[in-house]
Every structure is written in structure tokens, then in C-alpha cells.
Design a protein around this motif. Structure first.
Motif, mmCIF file in Angstrom:
data_model
loop_
_atom_site.group_PDB
_atom_site.id
_atom_site.type_symbol
_atom_site.label_atom_id
_atom_site.label_comp_id
_atom_site.label_asym_id
_atom_site.label_seq_id
_atom_site.Cartn_x
_atom_site.Cartn_y
_atom_site.Cartn_z
ATOM 1 N N LEU A 48 -30.230 -33.475 75.189
ATOM 2 C CA LEU A 48 -30.149 -33.897 76.583
ATOM 3 C C LEU A 48 -28.827 -33.493 77.214
ATOM 4 C CD1 LEU A 48 -32.258 -35.521 78.280
ATOM 5 C CD2 LEU A 48 -30.710 -37.463 78.080
ATOM 6 N N ARG A 49 -28.924 -32.768 78.325
ATOM 7 C CA ARG A 49 -27.716 -32.377 79.044
ATOM 8 C C ARG A 49 -27.518 -33.199 80.304
ATOM 9 N NH1 ARG A 49 -27.796 -28.021 81.591
ATOM 10 N NH2 ARG A 49 -29.923 -27.389 81.322
ATOM 11 N N VAL A 50 -28.629 -33.642 80.904
ATOM 12 C CA VAL A 50 -28.538 -34.374 82.166
ATOM 13 C C VAL A 50 -29.251 -35.700 82.018
ATOM 14 C CG1 VAL A 50 -29.227 -34.384 84.592
ATOM 15 C CG2 VAL A 50 -28.515 -32.245 83.513
ATOM 16 N N LEU A 51 -28.553 -36.778 82.283
ATOM 17 C CA LEU A 51 -29.177 -38.099 82.218
ATOM 18 C C LEU A 51 -29.005 -38.778 83.567
ATOM 19 C CD1 LEU A 51 -30.519 -40.405 80.684
ATOM 20 C CD2 LEU A 51 -28.264 -41.117 79.899
ATOM 21 N N ARG A 52 -30.149 -39.064 84.170
ATOM 22 C CA ARG A 52 -30.100 -39.678 85.486
ATOM 23 C C ARG A 52 -30.727 -41.064 85.373
ATOM 24 N NH1 ARG A 52 -31.834 -35.322 88.640
ATOM 25 N NH2 ARG A 52 -29.680 -34.725 88.788
ATOM 26 N N LEU A 53 -29.919 -42.088 85.568
ATOM 27 C CA LEU A 53 -30.447 -43.446 85.448
ATOM 28 C C LEU A 53 -31.114 -43.836 86.759
ATOM 29 C CD1 LEU A 53 -27.369 -45.080 83.679
ATOM 30 C CD2 LEU A 53 -29.400 -44.074 82.659
ATOM 31 N N GLY A 54 -32.354 -44.298 86.661
ATOM 32 C CA GLY A 54 -33.106 -44.487 87.896
ATOM 33 C C GLY A 54 -33.208 -45.924 88.335
ATOM 34 N N GLU A 55 -33.794 -46.077 89.527
ATOM 35 C CA GLU A 55 -33.973 -47.423 90.057
ATOM 36 C C GLU A 55 -35.114 -48.086 89.319
ATOM 37 O OE1 GLU A 55 -34.191 -44.991 93.683
ATOM 38 O OE2 GLU A 55 -33.945 -46.912 94.643
ATOM 39 N N VAL A 56 -35.018 -49.375 89.151
ATOM 40 C CA VAL A 56 -36.135 -50.137 88.605
ATOM 41 C C VAL A 56 -37.020 -50.517 89.787
ATOM 42 C CG1 VAL A 56 -36.809 -52.233 87.412
ATOM 43 C CG2 VAL A 56 -34.778 -50.982 86.703
ATOM 44 N N THR A 57 -38.296 -50.153 89.719
ATOM 45 C CA THR A 57 -39.123 -50.206 90.923
ATOM 46 C C THR A 57 -39.448 -51.621 91.391
ATOM 47 O OG1 THR A 57 -41.015 -49.894 89.484
ATOM 48 C CG2 THR A 57 -40.160 -47.964 90.596
ATOM 49 N N ASP A 58 -39.342 -52.631 90.528
ATOM 50 C CA ASP A 58 -39.732 -53.944 91.039
ATOM 51 C C ASP A 58 -38.555 -54.781 91.511
ATOM 52 O OD1 ASP A 58 -40.332 -55.453 87.761
ATOM 53 O OD2 ASP A 58 -38.638 -54.388 88.629
ATOM 54 N N MET A 59 -37.451 -54.147 91.737
ATOM 55 C CA MET A 59 -36.300 -54.889 92.259
ATOM 56 C C MET A 59 -36.406 -55.011 93.769
ATOM 57 S SD MET A 59 -34.223 -56.028 90.087
ATOM 58 C CE MET A 59 -32.767 -56.345 91.060
ATOM 59 N N GLU A 60 -36.052 -56.136 94.258
ATOM 60 C CA GLU A 60 -36.040 -56.300 95.705
ATOM 61 C C GLU A 60 -34.708 -55.933 96.294
ATOM 62 O OE1 GLU A 60 -39.420 -59.751 96.204
ATOM 63 O OE2 GLU A 60 -37.323 -60.229 96.481
ATOM 64 N N GLU A 61 -33.640 -56.194 95.559
ATOM 65 C CA GLU A 61 -32.323 -55.839 96.073
ATOM 66 C C GLU A 61 -31.631 -54.950 95.066
ATOM 67 O OE1 GLU A 61 -31.469 -60.304 97.854
ATOM 68 O OE2 GLU A 61 -30.274 -59.479 96.227
ATOM 69 N N GLY A 62 -30.880 -54.034 95.555
ATOM 70 C CA GLY A 62 -30.091 -53.227 94.627
ATOM 71 C C GLY A 62 -28.621 -53.504 94.817
ATOM 72 N N PRO A 63 -27.708 -52.883 94.110
ATOM 73 C CA PRO A 63 -28.022 -52.014 92.986
ATOM 74 C C PRO A 63 -28.325 -52.828 91.730
ATOM 75 C CG PRO A 63 -25.675 -52.094 93.295
ATOM 76 C CD PRO A 63 -26.267 -52.964 94.359
ATOM 77 N N PHE A 64 -29.212 -52.310 90.918
ATOM 78 C CA PHE A 64 -29.514 -52.954 89.659
ATOM 79 C C PHE A 64 -28.376 -52.653 88.700
ATOM 80 C CE2 PHE A 64 -32.188 -55.047 86.758
ATOM 81 C CZ PHE A 64 -32.110 -54.402 85.549
ATOM 82 N N LEU A 65 -27.936 -53.672 88.001
ATOM 83 C CA LEU A 65 -26.828 -53.461 87.077
ATOM 84 C C LEU A 65 -27.372 -53.262 85.672
ATOM 85 C CD1 LEU A 65 -24.354 -56.202 88.343
ATOM 86 C CD2 LEU A 65 -24.428 -53.772 88.911
ATOM 87 N N LEU A 66 -26.918 -52.234 85.023
ATOM 88 C CA LEU A 66 -27.378 -51.923 83.679
ATOM 89 C C LEU A 66 -26.275 -52.249 82.687
ATOM 90 C CD1 LEU A 66 -29.392 -50.578 81.754
ATOM 91 C CD2 LEU A 66 -28.270 -48.419 82.239
ATOM 92 N N ASP A 67 -26.611 -53.105 81.770
ATOM 93 C CA ASP A 67 -25.652 -53.465 80.742
ATOM 94 C C ASP A 67 -25.512 -52.283 79.787
ATOM 95 O OD1 ASP A 67 -25.429 -56.293 78.439
ATOM 96 O OD2 ASP A 67 -24.044 -54.684 78.955
#
Lengths: 159, 488
Positions: free
Chosen positions: B382-401
Motif C-alpha cells: 500500500l502506497r496511498v491510504l485514504r481514511l474515509g468518512e463513516v457514512t452513518d455519522m450525523e456530525e463530523g469530523p469522526f475521530l479515529l483512535d
């Protein structure tokens, strides 16, 4: 299937065809010559340098051949040299330049890249005086000439 | 680098020497940043002679914009006030320098209507690459002067002038005369309804054709196929349907095909017939983003592409059926998979893909999150990793531990990671996690977003990473990155 390469100082080197063909110059020569197994003279490369070049080609014999797109921006990074290549390039400066010139003559692009990257890393961020010291070069500019070059090329500076 | 410094070594046949030096010097210059290259010019006369032409190899001339960030100086005199309000002039080369060096320009990007351009144009006859934003009559002159060398031509309308289009009709016979021309990209262009034949003649020599935001009142007319065209990009461009076959049918050696069209639908039926006839054998890159293709058609298409390695289908209905085909028949070859905004591609599909496709280098999907660390870990290429939005969130940004002890450590296998995009899914990391990143992801070159959600800590974190990873570029958003790349 071995191929015989002959250096400028008349030393013979027996090399697998697959290894020799990492050099596009040699590859084209072999295609032109066909089935003949006569030795290939390389009047521009000494034995010492050819030894190193062959060592590189042996190690990289299975690498995929990369064809760069003409449209791509040719400017490249120099901070991604593999470890083996880095050790391979730990030679004195004279040999370093000889390898670069041989890689250019023999048309072995990955080796040319590695050689250029190695030299680029030596001089990166250095002032002209520091570069001269690194390569034992005599400054044949007057201070006025040097200042004029700096002024004349201000437009090109990265801001 | 110069034979003068090695008097004993006789390396070259004398007649080849000047050319060999020039080629090596140029190649070498490509690995230097501008300021180091400028320092090299001052080292000695022979270094200056070898490297000054290299400085001019790629030349960019962009429009000056007024600087918005000049500081307020309350007690300056009138002259200073005037300086503050005028445009910041770009420093230009001297006429003498242009005389000596402009002929070395092989790659030129410029913004039309700049007065300085007129000083340059007469000297330019070695161009291989020409990119112009805002068409002016200089383009014709440049095409004439560089007819035997020009390989790539990119024309764009002015983005700041709505409706600025390029009437390609003006330059057809110049394009026909450019014998070395292989790559053409037209943005915001118009081709009239009587130029199909000339268009076709030009297409016959091209290896790559890109038509973006353009209107073609006639498509390239040809009785024969375009035997050299391996890349075809049709993005938001209008092509008349008529009774002519779709453009891709004339391209038997197509390797890369992009259809991103808001107006005009890709004839899926005809595309499938084309592929079914074995004409997609060379196709390795396919981009059908925004084409609203349904899952089953995507599945059929992927099945008919034995050479597929790169697939983009953002904003499509890529779903379980297409996923199944990818993991059943393409799992050992697929290297790039970009599926942003695909409502049918859920966490289950992502998990299946990550488990099966070991050669993935680029993977973008909306649902990559903490659950997938173990699956991501096997993608050692893997050269490119794009962390995406979680689709069932109502407000962003989603925080990823994203701490080492809660899963990040598993990603130590991603030794080739070059790009981390966490604009949409902000990782929460501590200093020890950042230290882990700089020790482990040595190849990281681009960071988009921030590795700390806290505003004050953000800049410090990014600065730390940039100081420890040589060459790392950090951007807050993808938009910022795109701007920076375009300005280069």
C-alpha cells in the motif's frame, strides 16, 4: 547464455545475457549482431568501473524495466535509495563519477538515477564553497562574477 | 562531474564528450531542488557551463496575483504605501540571460497574455512539452516554431474568466504539422462541426487524448482505427452521438480509459460489446467515476478486462456483485481501487477486498476505519491510504483512535506507505504515536489533514513529522494539495 564484454583496458568479462541486457546499449548491440557470440568491446569503460556496473546489473537482474512517460515532469526525489544501492555507492568520488558516466554511456537508467541521487544528496543544501570543498574544486570565478550569477538568477529561486 | 578534474582517466571518445556531459548534467539536475542547483552554478566555470542550461529546461510563467498578506505599516511614507498596493512583480530573467538560455527550454507552462512571454517566444524552438492556460495567438507561433519537436500539448481556458474557451479550429493545421505530437489535452475547448476530418487526422498520430470540460460539435472522423491511442480521457465533455461509433471503438490498443461525463451517457451496452469482442485486452486503467453505472454492469465490465490493475468508480453503484468479481478473478492483479461515494460499497465489501487483494497500492473507500487495521496490515504494497468518512455519522469530523496500542502498531507492515490522507477521518494520536510514525513509515512523503484534532496541537504535530521525515509535505486539505501541485 553468456556474453563477453571487453573493457577499454582489454579485460574480458563473461556475463549472462539477461544481466548484460540491463544495458540498453548492449541489448541493442546484441539484437543487431544476432546469433554471433563475438565479444562486445566497450571502449569507454575501464575494467574497474565495468566490474562495479556488472555487480549492479547482477543484483538488479530481475527488476521490472520501467519506461518513463515522456509527459511526466522529469524532476525527481533523491531520498529513496534502497539500502543495497546505498552500500553499493559507497565508493570514492572518482569511481562515483565514473559509474555515472558509464551508466549514461551504457544506457542503464536505474544506475544513472542512483548515481545522480547519491551525488545530489552529497551537495543538497550546501553553499558553493561547501560544494567545492566536497569535490576539491578550485574556484575560478572572481567575487564579482559570482555575485553577478547570483543576481542574474534570482528569478529562479524557490521562495 | 567534469573530466577536467580527472586528468588521468580517459573516459570518452572525444567526439561524444560534449553531448554525454550535457545529458548527464541534465539528468543530474533533475534530482536537485532549485536552490541547490543555483548554488551549483556558482561553484566553478565548468559547472556553470554544464548546469546553466539545465536551469532553463522546465520553465513556468504564471500570472502574478496581488499579495494579500502584506503587513500593515502605519508609519511608512507615501512610496511604501504605493508599493503595498501594487502587484508584487515576479522577478524575471535579464534579456542577456534569455538570449543565452531560452533556447534550452524544453518544457514550458505559461499563462497567456503575460507581456514577458513576447520576449521569450522568438527563442523557443526546442519545446517538447507545452501547457498553456488562457489561449493567445502566441500558441500558433509556438506550434509553428516547434513543429518537429513538440510531443505534448495542453490547452486550458482561464479558470478566472467564466466561459473562457479555446476554439481549436484556429490551430488544426498547425497541429497537423506537428510531426512529433503524441499527447494532447484540451480543457474548455470547442471544436466546430466541420472539423471532424482534421480532428481524426490528428488523432491518428496520438498516443494520448484528453478532452475535459469541452464541447465537440463533431467527433474525430476516421475510416480507420486510431492504432496508437492508448490513453483516452473524456471528462465532462460533450460529444455528439450521431451514427458514428463511440470513440473508444476506434481504439483497439486502449490501456487507460476515463469516462467521467455529466452530460451524455456512456453507452454501456456498446462498451460491453466492445469488451466482449476481446477489445479490452490491453485495458489496465479504467475510470468510470460519476457515470452512474449499476453494480451488475460494473461486474460484467471487470470480468471482461483481463489486464485490469487500476479501477476508479467513484459516485457509482459499485457494490456486492462487482466486489465479488474483483476478489474472484482480479484479486492478484488489482493495484488501485478508488471507490469514494459509492453507497453500495459497505464495510463488508471493504473487508472482503482488503482480505483478498494483496497487491493493492492505492485504496480509497468511505468505510476504512479502525475495524480494518488487521486487513490493512496485509497490504504491504500500500502506497496511498485514504481514511474515509463513516457514512452513518450525523456530525463530523469522526475521530479515529489511531494509537499504537489500539491498532496502529499492526500497520508497521506498510513499509511503502507514501501518502496518508486523514482529512475526513481525524486520527487521535499522542506524541509516542507520532514517534512510531516517523520510525516506521519512512517512505511517507505526503500527509493530508492533521494527526491531531486539537487546533493548537495540529501545527506542532505536522511540523514535528515534517522535521523528522525528510521530504514530507503536509497539507490541511486535498484542495490545498491540488493547488500546490498545480503551481509547481
Amino acid at each position: 547464455m553468456p556474453v563477453i564484454l571487453v573493457s577499454s583496458d582489454n579485460q574480458d568479462f563473461k556475463v549472462d545475457k539477461e544481466v548484460a541486457e540491463r544495458s540498453i546499449l548492449i541489448k541493442n548491440m546484441l539484437e543487431d549482431v544476432g546469433e554471433s557470440d563475438s565479444p562486445i568491446p566497450l571502449p569507454n569503460v575501464t575494467a574497474a568501473v565495468l566490474t562495479k556496473v556488472i555487480e549492479y546489473c547482477e543484483h538488479h537482474r530481475n527488476d521490472p524495466v520501467q519506461v518513463p512517460e515522456e509527459t511526466d515532469d522529469p524532476r525527481k526525489r533523491s531520498n529513496d535509495i534502497e539500502e543495497w544501492d546505498m552500500k553499493f555507492m559507497q565508493v570514492d568520488q572518482e569511481m562515483l563519477f565514473e559509474i555515472i558516466l558509464a551508466a549514461n554511456y551504457l544506457d542503464i537508467k536505474p544506475l544513472l538515477d542512483v548515481g545522480c541521487k547519491t551525488v545530489a544528496n552529497i551537495i543538497k543544501g550546501k553553499t558553493p564553497e561547501e560544494i567545492r570543498k566536497a569535490f576539491n574544486i578550485v574556484n575560478d570565478f572572481t567575487p564579482e562574477e559570482e555575485a553577478q550569477i547570483k543576481k542574474e538568477n534570482e528569478w529562479a529561486e524557490d521562495r | 562531474m567534469d573530466a577536467h578534474h580527472h586528468p588521468q582517466q580517459h573516459v570518452f571518445i572525444p567526439s561524444d564528450e560534449p553531448l554525454d556531459h550535457r545529458a548527464v548534467a541534465l539528468h543530474f539536475s533533475w534530482f536537485l531542488d532549485k536552490n541547490t542547483l543555483l548554488a551549483c552554478l556558482r561553484v566553478s566555470r565548468s559547472w556553470f557551463a554544464a548546469l546553466e542550461p539545465c536551469l532553463w529546461h522546465s520553465f513556468t510563467l504564471l500570472r502574478d496575483l496581488p499579495s494579500p498578506t502584506l503587513p500593515q505599516q502605519p508609519f511608512q511614507g507615501v512610496q511604501r504605501q504605493q508599493e503595498r498596493t501594487t502587484l508584487h512583480p515576479r522577478r524575471y530573467p535579464t534579456p542577456g540571460s534569455i538570449q543565452r538560455n531560452a533556447r534550452h527550454i524544453a518544457r514550458l507552462r505559461y499563462f497567456g497574455e503575460l507581456p514577458f512571454l513576447k520576449a521569450l517566444v522568438p527563442h523557443l524552438n526546442q519545446l517538447r512539452y507545452l501547457e498553456v492556460t488562457r489561449y493567445t495567438e502566441e500558441v500558433k507561433q509556438l506550434l509553428q516554431q516547434n513543429a518537429t519537436t513538440l510531443h505534448t500539448l495542453i490547452l486550458k481556458g482561464d479558470p478566472l474568466i467564466p466561459g473562457d474557451t479555446i476554439l481549436v479550429d484556429r490551430i488544426w493545421h498547425h497541429l497537423l504539422d506537428c510531426s512529433a505530437l503524441r499527447v494532447v489535452e484540451l480543457n474548455s475547448a470547442i471544436v466546430s462541426d466541420y472539423e471532424g476530418t482534421k480532428f481524426g487526422k490528428v488523432c491518428h498520430k496520438l498516443t494520448s487524448l484528453s478532452l475535459i470540460d469541452s464541447k465537440f460539435l463533431e467527433r474525430p472522423k476516421s475510416d480507420d482505427e486510431f492504432l496508437h491511442l492508448h490513453t483516452l480521457v473524456l471528462e465532462r465533455s460533450y460529444l455528439p452521438t450521431e451514427d458514428q461509433p463511440p470513440l473508444f471503438e476506434l481504439c483497439p490498443v486502449l490501456e487507460n480509459f476515463t469516462w467521467r461525463s455529466r452530460s451524455g451517457k456512456l453507452s454501456i451496452f456498446k462498451f460491453l460489446i466492445f469488451l466482449n469482442a476481446g477489445r479490452g485486452e490491453a485495458l489496465s486503467g479504467l475510470d468510470l467515476s460519476g457515470s452512474q453505472i449499476v453494480d451488475s454492469d460494473l461486474a460484467s465490465i471487470i470480468r471482461l478486462l483481463p489486464g485490469l490493475t487500476r479501477l476508479r468508480a467513484c459516485n457509482s453503484l459499485f457494490g456486492p456483485e462487482a466486489t465479488r468479481v474483483v476478489v474472484e478473478v482480479r484479486q492478484h492483479q488489482i493495484q488501485e481501487l478508488v471507490l469514494l461515494e459509492c453507497p453500495g460499497f459497505g464495510p463488508m465489501e471493504a473487508q472482503i477486498v482488503l482480505t483478498a487483494c494483496s497487491r493493492l497500492q492505492v485504496f480509497s473507500a468511505p468505510v476504512v476505519n479502525a475495524m480494518h487495521m488487521a486487513e490493512l496490515a496485509v497490504l504491504t504494497n500500500l502506497r496511498v491510504l485514504r481514511l474515509g468518512e463513516v457514512t452513518d455519522m450525523e456530525e463530523g469530523p469522526f475521530l479515529l483512535d489511531l494509537k499504537v496500542h489500539s491498532g496502529l502498531g499492526l500497520l508497521s507492515t506498510l513499509g511503502r506507505l507514501e501518502v496518508l490522507d486523514c482529512e475526513k477521518l481525524k486520527p487521535v494520536m499522542e506524541f509516542s504515536d507520532l514517534q512510531w510514525v516517523v520510525r516506521t513509515w519512512r517512505s511517507l512523503k505526503t500527509l493530508v489533514g492533521s494527526v491531531h484534532p486539537n487546533f493548537e496541537q495540529r501545527d506542532l504535530s505536522n511540523e514535528f513529522l515534517a522535521s523528522q521525515l525528510p521530504g514530507l509535505e503536509t497539507y490541511l486539505t486535498q484542495a490545498e494539495r491540488s493547488l500546490a501541485l498545480a503551481a509547481r
